[in-house]
Design a protein around this motif. Structure first.
Motif, short mmCIF file in Angstrom:
data_model
loop_
_atom_site.label_atom_id
_atom_site.label_comp_id
_atom_site.label_asym_id
_atom_site.label_seq_id
_atom_site.Cartn_x
_atom_site.Cartn_y
_atom_site.Cartn_z
N ALA A 46 56.56 42.66 -29.60
CA ALA A 46 57.09 42.57 -30.56
C ALA A 46 59.09 41.55 -29.50
O ALA A 46 59.12 40.87 -30.45
N VAL A 47 58.64 42.83 -28.68
CA VAL A 47 60.59 42.93 -28.30
C VAL A 47 60.29 40.67 -27.82
O VAL A 47 60.94 40.07 -28.01
N SER A 48 58.95 40.71 -26.87
CA SER A 48 59.37 39.49 -26.52
C SER A 48 58.88 38.52 -27.12
O SER A 48 59.06 37.05 -26.68
N ALA A 49 58.53 38.19 -28.03
CA ALA A 49 58.63 37.71 -29.60
C ALA A 49 60.04 37.20 -29.71
O ALA A 49 59.85 36.07 -30.06
N LYS A 50 60.88 37.70 -29.56
CA LYS A 50 62.02 37.42 -30.05
C LYS A 50 62.88 36.82 -28.69
O LYS A 50 64.22 36.70 -28.68
N PHE A 60 58.98 28.76 -28.00
CA PHE A 60 58.71 28.83 -26.93
C PHE A 60 59.14 30.58 -26.49
O PHE A 60 59.95 30.83 -26.67
N THR A 61 58.22 31.19 -26.29
CA THR A 61 58.96 32.78 -26.31
C THR A 61 58.50 33.39 -25.10
O THR A 61 57.44 32.33 -24.48
N MET A 62 58.99 34.66 -24.31
CA MET A 62 57.71 35.54 -23.31
C MET A 62 56.12 35.90 -23.98
O MET A 62 55.68 37.07 -22.66
N GLN A 63 55.99 35.65 -24.71
CA GLN A 63 55.06 36.64 -25.29
C GLN A 63 53.88 36.34 -24.77
O GLN A 63 52.68 37.25 -23.98
N THR A 64 53.62 35.32 -24.17
CA THR A 64 52.52 34.75 -23.36
C THR A 64 52.07 35.91 -22.23
O THR A 64 51.09 35.99 -21.36
#
Length: 204
Positions: A46-50, A60-64
């Protein structure tokens, strides 16, 4: 009397070592520990999605990066549970996705990528538990495979909606460069963590 050395199955096991392989399995299967780790994994997603840089219909997020690392950190079962909890939170309406949440995401162009988190994390967790991904080269191969699976799901969903050619130009082409960077970053992070946590272990 001889003893057989046991090696950690995941980075979590390396971080919190136990005396034997049976104890290792028991430690991972404790319900409260498993629940806590699953919740923490979903929160990390959830944090990486933001942490995002909007670009077209697929931000482009850090989720991957987090998905890839979670597989090596938690293993197949707990990484998969973390992703499933995260997806359930988002579809239930909690604002944990890149842009809010809710059932409207079922029609979103990002749905395929979100669904792809699950097989990607579980694939990495599966091979990590079997001793793969400890060295820089094997870690890069494993993270590349995980990212490829994730993109395959995302591209398939987009292709069904807008056609394969448009899916390539919208959902893959703009992101391949940054995806390579995140894959390499995940591979380096995981390999370095293994080196620090298991300096004398056999690694493959």
């Amino acid at each position: 009397m001889t003893t057989t050395a046991t090696f950690p199955a995941t980075l979590l096991d390396a971080l919190f070592p136990v005396a034997s392989s049976s104890a290792l399995a028991n430690a991972r299967s404790r319900p409260l520990h498993a629940i806590a780790l699953t919740v923490l994994g979903s929160l990390a997603l959830a944090v990486s999605a933001k942490i995002q840089f909007p670009f077209g219909p697929v931000p482009f997020t850090m989720q991957t990066y987090v998905v890839l690392v979670l597989g090596a950190l938690l293993g197949k079962r707990l990484a998969g549970a973390s992703v499933m909890l995260y997806l359930a939170q988002g579809l239930a309406g909690l604002p944990v996705f890149a842009v809010g949440g809710g059932l409207a995401y079922l029609a979103s162009p990002t749905l395929g990528y979100l669904v792809g988190f699950l097989p990607a994390a579980m694939l990495i967790g599966h091979f990590t538990e079997r001793g793969f991904g400890r060295t820089p080269i094997s870690s890069l191969l494993l993270m590349t495979a995980g990212h490829a699976v994730l993109f395959a799901f995302g591209m398939l969903w987009l292709a069904l909606a807008i056609g394969l050619e448009q899916a390539y130009w919208i959902g893959l082409y703009p992101f391949w460069g940054v995806s390579v960077v995140k894959t390499v970053l995940a591979a380096v992070s995981v390999a370095l963590a293994w080196k620090v946590l298991t300096p004398s272990s056999r690694r493959s």
